[in-house]
Motif scaffolding. Sequence first.
Motif, PDB file in Angstrom:
ATOM      1  N   TYR A 128      63.962 102.445  37.976  1.00 27.46           N
ATOM      2  CA  TYR A 128      64.204 101.190  37.245  1.00 27.46           C
ATOM      3  C   TYR A 128      62.903 100.671  36.638  1.00 27.46           C
ATOM      4  O   TYR A 128      62.867 100.224  35.499  1.00 27.46           O
ATOM      5  CB  TYR A 128      64.830 100.128  38.168  1.00 27.46           C
ATOM      6  N   TYR A 129      61.830 100.739  37.435  1.00 30.35           N
ATOM      7  CA  TYR A 129      60.523 100.259  36.971  1.00 30.35           C
ATOM      8  C   TYR A 129      60.127 100.961  35.673  1.00 30.35           C
ATOM      9  O   TYR A 129      59.785 100.325  34.674  1.00 30.35           O
ATOM     10  CB  TYR A 129      59.490 100.519  38.076  1.00 30.35           C
ATOM     11  N   LYS A 130      60.225 102.294  35.666  1.00 34.91           N
ATOM     12  CA  LYS A 130      59.835 103.059  34.475  1.00 34.91           C
ATOM     13  C   LYS A 130      60.738 102.729  33.292  1.00 34.91           C
ATOM     14  O   LYS A 130      60.276 102.603  32.152  1.00 34.91           O
ATOM     15  CB  LYS A 130      59.915 104.562  34.772  1.00 34.91           C
ATOM     16  N   THR A 131      62.013 102.601  33.568  1.00 34.44           N
ATOM     17  CA  THR A 131      62.964 102.392  32.472  1.00 34.44           C
ATOM     18  C   THR A 131      62.815 100.988  31.883  1.00 34.44           C
ATOM     19  O   THR A 131      62.882 100.812  30.661  1.00 34.44           O
ATOM     20  CB  THR A 131      64.401 102.644  32.970  1.00 34.44           C
ATOM     21  N   HIS A 133      63.895  91.676  37.154  1.00 34.90           N
ATOM     22  CA  HIS A 133      63.521  90.385  36.567  1.00 34.90           C
ATOM     23  C   HIS A 133      62.046  90.062  36.829  1.00 34.90           C
ATOM     24  O   HIS A 133      61.375  89.479  35.972  1.00 34.90           O
ATOM     25  CB  HIS A 133      64.448  89.285  37.092  1.00 34.90           C
ATOM     26  N   ARG A 134      61.539  90.472  37.992  1.00 36.66           N
ATOM     27  CA  ARG A 134      60.107  90.254  38.263  1.00 36.66           C
ATOM     28  C   ARG A 134      59.244  91.071  37.307  1.00 36.66           C
ATOM     29  O   ARG A 134      58.225  90.588  36.814  1.00 36.66           O
ATOM     30  CB  ARG A 134      59.776  90.627  39.719  1.00 36.66           C
ATOM     31  N   ILE A 135      59.665  92.306  37.024  1.00 35.84           N
ATOM     32  CA  ILE A 135      58.907  93.145  36.076  1.00 35.84           C
ATOM     33  C   ILE A 135      58.920  92.485  34.690  1.00 35.84           C
ATOM     34  O   ILE A 135      57.901  92.441  34.002  1.00 35.84           O
ATOM     35  CB  ILE A 135      59.487  94.574  36.017  1.00 35.84           C
ATOM     36  N   MET A 136      60.075  91.929  34.308  1.00 36.03           N
ATOM     37  CA  MET A 136      60.166  91.244  33.009  1.00 36.03           C
ATOM     38  C   MET A 136      59.236  90.034  32.965  1.00 36.03           C
ATOM     39  O   MET A 136      58.736  89.660  31.903  1.00 36.03           O
ATOM     40  CB  MET A 136      61.612  90.815  32.737  1.00 36.03           C
ATOM     41  N   ASP A 137      59.013  89.408  34.134  1.00 37.85           N
ATOM     42  CA  ASP A 137      58.112  88.249  34.199  1.00 37.85           C
ATOM     43  C   ASP A 137      56.644  88.653  34.293  1.00 37.85           C
ATOM     44  O   ASP A 137      55.772  87.791  34.431  1.00 37.85           O
ATOM     45  CB  ASP A 137      58.473  87.373  35.417  1.00 37.85           C
ATOM     46  N   GLY A 138      56.363  89.961  34.254  1.00 36.93           N
ATOM     47  CA  GLY A 138      54.972  90.394  34.214  1.00 36.93           C
ATOM     48  C   GLY A 138      54.453  90.972  35.519  1.00 36.93           C
ATOM     49  O   GLY A 138      53.314  91.435  35.584  1.00 36.93           O
ATOM     50  N   ASP A 139      55.272  90.915  36.563  1.00 34.51           N
ATOM     51  CA  ASP A 139      54.862  91.486  37.838  1.00 34.51           C
ATOM     52  C   ASP A 139      54.737  93.011  37.695  1.00 34.51           C
ATOM     53  O   ASP A 139      55.590  93.642  37.095  1.00 34.51           O
ATOM     54  CB  ASP A 139      55.933  91.130  38.891  1.00 34.51           C
ATOM     55  N   ARG A 140      53.664  93.603  38.197  1.00 32.82           N
ATOM     56  CA  ARG A 140      53.483  95.061  38.124  1.00 32.82           C
ATOM     57  C   ARG A 140      53.235  95.603  39.523  1.00 32.82           C
ATOM     58  O   ARG A 140      52.088  95.794  39.936  1.00 32.82           O
ATOM     59  CB  ARG A 140      52.306  95.430  37.189  1.00 32.82           C
ATOM     60  N   PRO A 141      54.330  95.835  40.281  1.00 31.16           N
ATOM     61  CA  PRO A 141      54.156  96.318  41.657  1.00 31.16           C
ATOM     62  C   PRO A 141      53.471  97.687  41.667  1.00 31.16           C
ATOM     63  O   PRO A 141      53.587  98.449  40.715  1.00 31.16           O
ATOM     64  CB  PRO A 141      55.596  96.410  42.182  1.00 31.16           C
ATOM     65  N   ASP A 142      52.781  97.954  42.743  1.00 30.20           N
ATOM     66  CA  ASP A 142      52.138  99.261  42.920  1.00 30.20           C
ATOM     67  C   ASP A 142      53.250 100.319  43.043  1.00 30.20           C
ATOM     68  O   ASP A 142      54.039 100.263  43.979  1.00 30.20           O
ATOM     69  CB  ASP A 142      51.291  99.205  44.203  1.00 30.20           C
ATOM     70  N   ARG A 173      60.095  99.284  31.744  1.00 31.66           N
ATOM     71  CA  ARG A 173      58.881  99.272  30.905  1.00 31.66           C
ATOM     72  C   ARG A 173      59.124  99.944  29.555  1.00 31.66           C
ATOM     73  O   ARG A 173      58.560  99.523  28.541  1.00 31.66           O
ATOM     74  CB  ARG A 173      57.709  99.914  31.655  1.00 31.66           C
ATOM     75  N   VAL A 174      59.984 100.950  29.534  1.00 31.65           N
ATOM     76  CA  VAL A 174      60.363 101.556  28.245  1.00 31.65           C
ATOM     77  C   VAL A 174      61.129 100.527  27.405  1.00 31.65           C
ATOM     78  O   VAL A 174      60.837 100.325  26.219  1.00 31.65           O
ATOM     79  CB  VAL A 174      61.216 102.834  28.457  1.00 31.65           C
ATOM     80  N   LEU A 175      62.069  99.825  28.037  1.00 36.47           N
ATOM     81  CA  LEU A 175      62.912  98.877  27.281  1.00 36.47           C
ATOM     82  C   LEU A 175      62.135  97.626  26.858  1.00 36.47           C
ATOM     83  O   LEU A 175      62.543  96.925  25.938  1.00 36.47           O
ATOM     84  CB  LEU A 175      64.151  98.502  28.105  1.00 36.47           C
TER      85      LEU A 175
END
Length: 292
Positions: A272-275, A252-261, A277-279
């Motif tokens: 999950y991070y990579k997938t 959910h954080r990635i969906m909100d624009g967070d881009r962790p290192d 971003r694909v979705l």
Amino acid sequence: MVVLIAESINIMSKSLGPAMRERVPGPIQEMAKAEVAADADYLDLNIGPARKAGDELMQWVVKTVREVTDAPLSLDTTNPVAMEAGLKVYTGKGRPLMNSISPIRLAEELPMVRKYNAYMIGLLWGLDGMPRDANERGMLAVDLIYKANEAGIPNEDIWIDPIATPVSQIEQVKSCFEFMSMLGDMAPGCKSTVGLSNISNGSPAHLRPSLNRAFLAMLMKYNIYSAIVDVADTELVKIAHGQLPEIVSLVHRIMDGDRPDPSTLTKKELEYYKTVRVLLGETMYSDSWLEL
Ligand code: THG
């Protein structure tokens, strides 16, 4: 908790399809028991269009499954005669779920929802096929809900399905998310569902779970009520049951624009991070996206 509808009793299945057509109960009953053991809330009984003797086939499948479990059933067919035949012999725990109700068959299907005290899954499938964007899904949903209400069906009994497409149709995937973000305001009280495995249809088998899991975690941001899934995927079931909260909150954080290192993420988190971003359509899908 996401309500889980188990998908595997399906006429398209390489093993169970022939068993259904030849009326061999064993494999179907084994699958039903396995789905219940894997914590399915409903078992989807998908006999497809069932144009030939669909009524007799649906009744046989319902009775065959009922010999081994009293779990709630989801009757899945585009043949209204087969649907009603299944509802007529329905017994067991809970109310039946009528799956794959479509705007093109409403006149026949809606009266059955009340008559048999069923829940309904309404597909957002337009008269001229797949909706093109979130607004078309919205118009189809409003129309479907209005007609269902007119037939005496309250919002609480209506489960809206935006129709998930394979990840290769990324614009459709994005509009599915956009529609899900609007549904709560548009139709208070309505429930929702999605055929989760559609997202990975056509992807290599070993990569399908990654897509299915990330897709479910993303839909949970919009409070998806239920999903039609492969319950044999134990990690997926854990996500649905709230047992991987740190993964879901990362998604959910990635969906909100967070881009962790990426170097701070575990192997599983990175997947999950990579997938995700694909979705989200940020990374082009290819069968090797996890290796990038
Ligand atoms: N929405 C609603 N109902 C639905 C769908 C939906 N019902 C049918 C389908 N879509 C959901 N069910 C499945 C069932 C199986 C698979 C995908 C979706 C699947 N099966 C594997 C395959 O085809 O490769 C394995 C088949 C086998 O056992 O041989 O992917 O969207 N409301």
